[in-house]
Design an enzyme around this catalytic site. Sequence first.
Site, PDB file in Angstrom:
ATOM      1  N   CYS A 355     146.485  68.884  42.191  1.00 47.85           N
ATOM      2  CA  CYS A 355     146.390  67.362  42.609  1.00 47.85           C
ATOM      3  C   CYS A 355     147.717  66.631  41.996  1.00 47.85           C
ATOM      4  O   CYS A 355     149.030  66.839  42.334  1.00 47.85           O
ATOM      5  CB  CYS A 355     145.168  66.695  42.769  1.00 47.85           C
ATOM      6  SG  CYS A 355     144.904  65.666  44.071  1.00 47.85           S
ATOM      7  N   LEU A 356     147.406  65.601  41.191  1.00 50.41           N
ATOM      8  CA  LEU A 356     148.373  64.841  40.461  1.00 50.41           C
ATOM      9  C   LEU A 356     149.260  65.864  39.611  1.00 50.41           C
ATOM     10  O   LEU A 356     150.627  65.677  39.493  1.00 50.41           O
ATOM     11  CB  LEU A 356     147.981  63.559  39.709  1.00 50.41           C
ATOM     12  CG  LEU A 356     148.811  62.976  38.835  1.00 50.41           C
ATOM     13  CD1 LEU A 356     149.920  61.978  39.733  1.00 50.41           C
ATOM     14  CD2 LEU A 356     148.296  61.942  37.909  1.00 50.41           C
ATOM     15  N   PHE A 400     149.294  60.640  47.850  1.00 47.37           N
ATOM     16  CA  PHE A 400     150.665  60.808  47.785  1.00 47.37           C
ATOM     17  C   PHE A 400     150.752  62.454  48.134  1.00 47.37           C
ATOM     18  O   PHE A 400     149.748  63.222  47.975  1.00 47.37           O
ATOM     19  CB  PHE A 400     151.241  60.606  46.664  1.00 47.37           C
ATOM     20  CG  PHE A 400     151.125  59.102  46.093  1.00 47.37           C
ATOM     21  CD1 PHE A 400     152.301  58.439  46.421  1.00 47.37           C
ATOM     22  CD2 PHE A 400     150.061  58.474  45.601  1.00 47.37           C
ATOM     23  CE1 PHE A 400     152.403  57.153  46.054  1.00 47.37           C
ATOM     24  CE2 PHE A 400     150.011  57.146  45.488  1.00 47.37           C
ATOM     25  CZ  PHE A 400     151.184  56.445  45.585  1.00 47.37           C
ATOM     26  N   HIS A 439     141.488  70.403  45.610  1.00 47.24           N
ATOM     27  CA  HIS A 439     140.644  70.633  44.223  1.00 47.24           C
ATOM     28  C   HIS A 439     140.070  71.671  44.236  1.00 47.24           C
ATOM     29  O   HIS A 439     138.558  71.882  44.790  1.00 47.24           O
ATOM     30  CB  HIS A 439     139.679  69.154  44.167  1.00 47.24           C
ATOM     31  CG  HIS A 439     140.489  67.957  43.826  1.00 47.24           C
ATOM     32  ND1 HIS A 439     140.548  67.852  42.548  1.00 47.24           N
ATOM     33  CD2 HIS A 439     141.186  67.217  44.419  1.00 47.24           C
ATOM     34  CE1 HIS A 439     141.414  66.635  42.223  1.00 47.24           C
ATOM     35  NE2 HIS A 439     141.783  66.333  43.462  1.00 47.24           N
ATOM     36  N   GLU A 441     138.329  73.262  42.117  1.00 49.61           N
ATOM     37  CA  GLU A 441     137.132  72.969  41.255  1.00 49.61           C
ATOM     38  C   GLU A 441     135.881  72.475  42.141  1.00 49.61           C
ATOM     39  O   GLU A 441     134.703  72.193  41.821  1.00 49.61           O
ATOM     40  CB  GLU A 441     137.164  72.192  40.064  1.00 49.61           C
ATOM     41  CG  GLU A 441     137.380  70.614  40.064  1.00 49.61           C
ATOM     42  CD  GLU A 441     138.570  70.238  40.847  1.00 49.61           C
ATOM     43  OE1 GLU A 441     139.237  70.972  41.197  1.00 49.61           O
ATOM     44  OE2 GLU A 441     138.698  68.923  41.195  1.00 49.61           O
TER      45      GLU A 441
HETATM   46  N1  LIG Z   1     143.150  63.549  42.820  1.00 47.45           N
HETATM   47  C1  LIG Z   1     144.512  63.255  42.475  1.00 47.45           C
HETATM   48  O1  LIG Z   1     144.898  64.128  41.450  1.00 47.45           O
HETATM   49  C2  LIG Z   1     145.519  62.513  43.270  1.00 47.45           C
HETATM   50  C3  LIG Z   1     146.756  62.371  42.907  1.00 47.45           C
HETATM   51  C4  LIG Z   1     147.491  61.125  43.200  1.00 47.45           C
HETATM   52  N2  LIG Z   1     146.837  60.238  42.536  1.00 47.45           N
HETATM   53  C5  LIG Z   1     147.345  60.875  44.791  1.00 47.45           C
HETATM   54  O2  LIG Z   1     146.640  59.792  45.207  1.00 47.45           O
HETATM   55  O3  LIG Z   1     147.874  61.451  45.533  1.00 47.45           O
END
Ligand SMILES: NC(=O)CC[C@H](N)C(=O)O
Length: 466
Positions: A355-356, A400, A439, A441
């Site tokens: 993700c991030l 994002f 995700h 997980e």
């Molecule tokens: N779950 C996350 O890691 C989100 C990543 C980032 N903050 C986004 O909204 O895209």
Amino acid sequence: MTPVMRSVEDIIALMGGPEAVAERCGVGTEAVRKWRQARAIPAKHWPAVIAATGLSLAELSPSTPPSEPSPETRMSAPAPQTDQPPAGATAALVLGDGTVLWGLGFGANTTSTGEICFNTGMTGYQETLTDPSYAGQIITFTFPHIGNVGANAEDVESITPAARGLVVKLDLTEPANYRATRHLDAWLKSYGIPGIAGIDTRALTARIRDGGAPNGVLAFPADGRFDLPALKAQAAGWPGLEGMDLAKEVTCRQSYQWSEGLWAWGQGYAKAPAKAHKVVAIDYGAKHNILRCLADAGCDVTVLPATATAEEILAQNPDGVFLSNGPGDPAATGVYAVPAIQGVLASGKPVFGICLGHQLLALALGGKTFKLDRGHRGANQPVKDLATGRVEITSQNHGFAVDEKSLPESVKVTHISLFDGSNEGIAATDRPAFSVQYHPEASPGPSDSHYLFRRFVEMIEQHKAA
Ligand SMILES: NC(=O)CC[C@H](N)C(=O)O
């Protein structure tokens, strides 16, 4: 935009079904069918509806999603006065454009500001609320029965929930689950999180779908007084998530070891099995189940704060480096995270991001990120693995995304979303580094993608053997 309190379907049900509505309003059933289709009841029939339901005028302003109104049945009367709380309203959701949605408050008596997003998961609200990636966000749950299994001490993805509030359709009920140790209301109060019930969450979701996620304020004042001009100014003045580095707010303050394994029915969380590989996990707002999955796959996990430099990471002599999920705008966090990740990549150590962490890896490899018009949040998002053609049902939470066009030749796209075609995974072709936007997980969500933790460990094993 009219205030949203009751959907047309709710009103019809309250009045005893379409036939009863036709009779009370003095129209044919065909007219009622059209109202349902248009999701609006013509204003001239509101007096009959008020008489039949006992609801107030403000509670009877059915939403009309901008994309679907049928012109002939669209509400013709002016919107009801929204600046006066309708009888019984104890909380308000005030949007950046001045729209006020009234409802019943629960959780903490407080006022909070954030981006209003929606999540379509039907289970796992407690894991969702404790996912640190929701920092800066007020979550609208599209599933109506939130709170029905209460809260417990096990289903948490962080020590302190970062979500700023929740918006639900039905008021919280008493918990009905053997694992519940608390009422969700008490649990929310203990963390200072406010909630609002009685909102037409379908209409709010349609609005977010059509116009993007608005910024807003959720107010649940203890004294029941609403300073609407101030709340509207607060909602309009919030700068929004773009450009916001929130990882630094939710990351750990100092490094720590993680040793808990996965949860099993009747056993709780396992002690992690024997540890074969040393992994440094960078905590941009890590969900605990990611750390549990790494531990379960045989990793000895050391968690470092988001601001750790490449030198600090490499000083741990890790066999692999994991980049966690987290809140906010990846480009803003990238200011300090990208140089650290680039230093790690230069060392040739295996890297895995979620993700991030995926977005930051893409930035470190020379790509760009952008804010999606519609974020992906839920536990049922289909993703295609381009190498195998297999479809995985995944848990997601991101606003994002990685801009595939910006990726250099040395980076290949590995996964895409089957909802909107946006990027869901990348892999470097010249070094051991890969990442996914979703995700694996779960927590909450399906475990189709757990294989990715195995893949990371195999990458570490190959790298160690080389
Ligand atoms: N779950 C996350 O890691 C989100 C990543 C980032 N903050 C986004 O909204 O895209």
